[in-house]
Design a protein around this motif. Structure first.
Motif, short mmCIF file in Angstrom:
data_model
loop_
_atom_site.label_atom_id
_atom_site.label_comp_id
_atom_site.label_asym_id
_atom_site.label_seq_id
_atom_site.Cartn_x
_atom_site.Cartn_y
_atom_site.Cartn_z
N TYR A 50 0.84 -1.20 0.00
CA TYR A 50 0.00 0.00 0.00
C TYR A 50 0.88 1.26 0.00
O TYR A 50 0.59 2.23 -0.70
CB TYR A 50 -0.93 0.03 1.21
N GLN A 57 2.23 1.74 -3.43
CA GLN A 57 1.15 2.15 -4.33
C GLN A 57 0.79 3.62 -4.13
O GLN A 57 0.60 4.37 -5.09
CB GLN A 57 -0.07 1.26 -4.09
N MET A 58 0.72 4.04 -2.87
CA MET A 58 0.40 5.45 -2.59
C MET A 58 1.48 6.37 -3.13
O MET A 58 1.19 7.39 -3.76
CB MET A 58 0.25 5.69 -1.09
N ASN A 98 1.32 6.56 -7.03
CA ASN A 98 0.20 7.37 -7.49
C ASN A 98 0.40 8.85 -7.18
O ASN A 98 0.05 9.71 -7.99
CB ASN A 98 -1.11 6.85 -6.91
N LYS A 128 -7.84 8.60 -11.54
CA LYS A 128 -7.62 7.22 -11.10
C LYS A 128 -6.57 7.17 -9.98
O LYS A 128 -6.76 6.48 -8.98
CB LYS A 128 -7.16 6.35 -12.27
N CYS A 129 -5.50 7.92 -10.13
CA CYS A 129 -4.46 7.93 -9.10
C CYS A 129 -4.97 8.50 -7.79
O CYS A 129 -4.69 7.94 -6.72
CB CYS A 129 -3.25 8.73 -9.59
N ARG A 189 -8.07 8.58 -6.73
CA ARG A 189 -9.03 7.63 -6.15
C ARG A 189 -8.30 6.41 -5.57
O ARG A 189 -8.74 5.86 -4.55
CB ARG A 189 -10.06 7.24 -7.19
N THR A 190 -7.23 6.00 -6.19
CA THR A 190 -6.45 4.88 -5.66
C THR A 190 -5.82 5.25 -4.32
O THR A 190 -5.78 4.43 -3.40
CB THR A 190 -5.38 4.43 -6.67
N ILE A 191 -5.35 6.48 -4.21
CA ILE A 191 -4.80 6.92 -2.92
C ILE A 191 -5.88 6.85 -1.84
O ILE A 191 -5.62 6.39 -0.72
CB ILE A 191 -4.19 8.34 -3.03
N THR A 213 -8.50 4.90 -1.73
CA THR A 213 -8.74 3.48 -1.45
C THR A 213 -7.62 2.91 -0.59
O THR A 213 -7.86 2.12 0.33
CB THR A 213 -8.86 2.69 -2.77
N THR A 214 -6.41 3.32 -0.89
CA THR A 214 -5.25 2.82 -0.16
C THR A 214 -5.28 3.25 1.30
O THR A 214 -4.89 2.48 2.17
CB THR A 214 -3.95 3.30 -0.85
#
Length: 165
Positions: free
Chosen positions: A45, A48-49, A52, A82-83, A85-87, A89-90
Motif C-alpha cells: 500500500y 502504491q500510494m 500514485n 484514477k491515481c 481515487r487509488t490513494i 482506497t489505499t
C-alpha cells in the motif's frame, strides 16, 4: 520548470499531496518479517500510494499546455483521477491492515477532497473545440463520435514503413 505551472493551484495541491503521502510512507516501517502478511500488504500500500502521488503532478504538467488537444488533456485527467481515487482506497486499506496513525490518513483524504474540487474546475476549462477525433472513442468532445468523418484523414501521408516488408 514553467513558472506558470509552479504557481498553478492544482499543481501546488498535487505536490502537497505527494509530500504528505511521502511523510506517511516514512511511518510505515518494514519490520523485515517476510512471512508477516499484514506487513507485506502495508508496504505494498505504501508503494502504491507513493507511485500514485508521483504520477499526479507529472500528468498535470503533461496536460497543462493550453493548446494541447482535448483528447490528450482528458486522457491525462482520467489518469490523474484514477491515481487520486487509488490513494483514497489505499488509505482505507492501510486502516484494515493495522496502520494506527489514522489522523495522517484523514489528512490525506482531506487533501484529496480539496484537490478534487480544483481538478473539476480545471477540467471545465478544457477547450472542446481543440480536438482530433479519438478513434478509440473514449475522449471525444460531446457530439463527436469515433467514426465521424475527419477532413484530416484525406491528407496525403507517406508512411515510411509502407515500403518495408
Amino acid at each position: 520548470m514553467d513558472e506558470k505551472l509552479n504557481n498553478f493551484p492544482l499543481y501546488i495541491k498535487a505536490i502537497e499531496i505527494y509530500e504528505l503521502v511521502h511523510k506517511v510512507s516514512v511511518l510505515i516501517e518494514n519490520n523485515g518479517d517476510e512471512n508477516d502478511f499484514d506487513n507485506h500488504v502495508m508496504n505494498e500500500y505504501k508503494n502504491q500510494m507513493n507511485e500514485n502521488a508521483l504520477i499526479i503532478p507529472a500528468k498535470i504538467a503533461g496536460a497543462f499546455p493550453e493548446d494541447m488537444l482535448y483528447d490528450l488533456k482528458m486522457e491525462n485527467a482520467s489518469i490523474i483521477r484514477k491515481c487520486a481515487r487509488t490513494i483514497l482506497t489505499t488509505t482505507s486499506g492501510l486502516k484494515m491492515v493495522g496502520f494506527t496513525d489514522f489522523d495522517y490518513l484523514e489528512l490525506i483524504r482531506n487533501e484529496i477532497e480539496e484537490f478534487r474540487i480544483l481538478f473539476a474546475e480545471w477540467v471545465k476549462t478544457f477547450d472542446e473545440w481543440n480536438y482530433s477525433i479519438d478513434r478509440w472513442g473514449l475522449f471525444n468532445p460531446p457530439g463527436v463520435q469515433y467514426d465521424d468523418y475527419d477532413i484530416d484523414d484525406d491528407l496525403p501521408f507517406n508512411n515510411p514503413f509502407d515500403d518495408e516488408v
